[in-house]
Design an enzyme around this catalytic site. Sequence first.
Site, PDB file in Angstrom:
ATOM      1  N   GLY A   1      21.827  33.523  50.412  1.00 50.03           N
ATOM      2  CA  GLY A   1      22.077  34.039  49.523  1.00 50.03           C
ATOM      3  C   GLY A   1      24.027  33.762  50.016  1.00 50.03           C
ATOM      4  O   GLY A   1      24.703  33.606  51.062  1.00 50.03           O
TER       5      GLY A   1
ATOM      6  N   HIS B   1      20.279  42.576  52.087  1.00 50.34           N
ATOM      7  CA  HIS B   1      20.819  41.821  53.182  1.00 50.34           C
ATOM      8  C   HIS B   1      22.572  41.103  52.018  1.00 50.34           C
ATOM      9  O   HIS B   1      23.874  41.615  52.776  1.00 50.34           O
ATOM     10  CB  HIS B   1      20.492  39.839  53.818  1.00 50.34           C
ATOM     11  N   GLU B   2      22.134  40.771  50.944  1.00 52.58           N
ATOM     12  CA  GLU B   2      23.788  40.372  50.077  1.00 52.58           C
ATOM     13  C   GLU B   2      23.970  41.826  49.697  1.00 52.58           C
ATOM     14  O   GLU B   2      25.476  42.183  49.287  1.00 52.58           O
ATOM     15  CB  GLU B   2      23.148  39.425  48.974  1.00 52.58           C
TER      16      GLU B   2
ATOM     17  N   HIS C   1      26.173  43.649  52.121  1.00 49.67           N
ATOM     18  CA  HIS C   1      27.539  42.855  52.420  1.00 49.67           C
ATOM     19  C   HIS C   1      29.038  43.510  51.330  1.00 49.67           C
ATOM     20  O   HIS C   1      29.650  43.622  51.437  1.00 49.67           O
ATOM     21  CB  HIS C   1      27.595  41.371  51.708  1.00 49.67           C
TER      22      HIS C   1
HETATM   23 NI    NI Z   1      25.236  37.411  54.949  1.00 48.39          NI
END
Ligand code: NI
Length: 159
Positions: A46, A131-132, A135
């Site tokens: 990712g 997780h992405e 960000h």
């Molecule tokens: Ni990352």
Amino acid sequence: MALRNIVKEGDDILRKTCRPVDKVTARTQLILDDMVETMRNAMGVGLAGPQVGIMRRMFVAEPLPGEVYCFVNPEIVSREGTQECEEGCLSVPGIYGLVDRPEKIVIKGLDRDGNPQEYEFEGFHANVMCHEYDHLDGILFIDKAKETFTPEASEPEEE
Ligand code: NI
């Protein structure tokens, strides 16, 4: 397509909240294609906009080989259950950690062509997407990790 430089932890860029993409244009698609190439080149699963210096709400993911997702202006509309995930990040090389994530999510947004898409993901797929998504709000997995470590034998895939 071209490889882009991956921003590393310590750079303020990774700590900012990204703005929505106004419109999916040819330029947006070029960036997404570059992100896919950059992710693959770095053996990641990712990659999010700010990791290549693009402060817009978009990320790419490839949780299984050949299964590529592009998300523009993603929204996680539901979260269910909990799973403990072993994570790494292309922006935090050499560090891994255990993070609690939802077991199942529903995520919607736009695809590479600017068309609406919605998916239900569970397990590793849900892990990667969460997780992405983090960000885009300046959040790194090390902020949420219960513990971090540097593995010797086996290395989990980086996101
Ligand atoms: Ni990352």
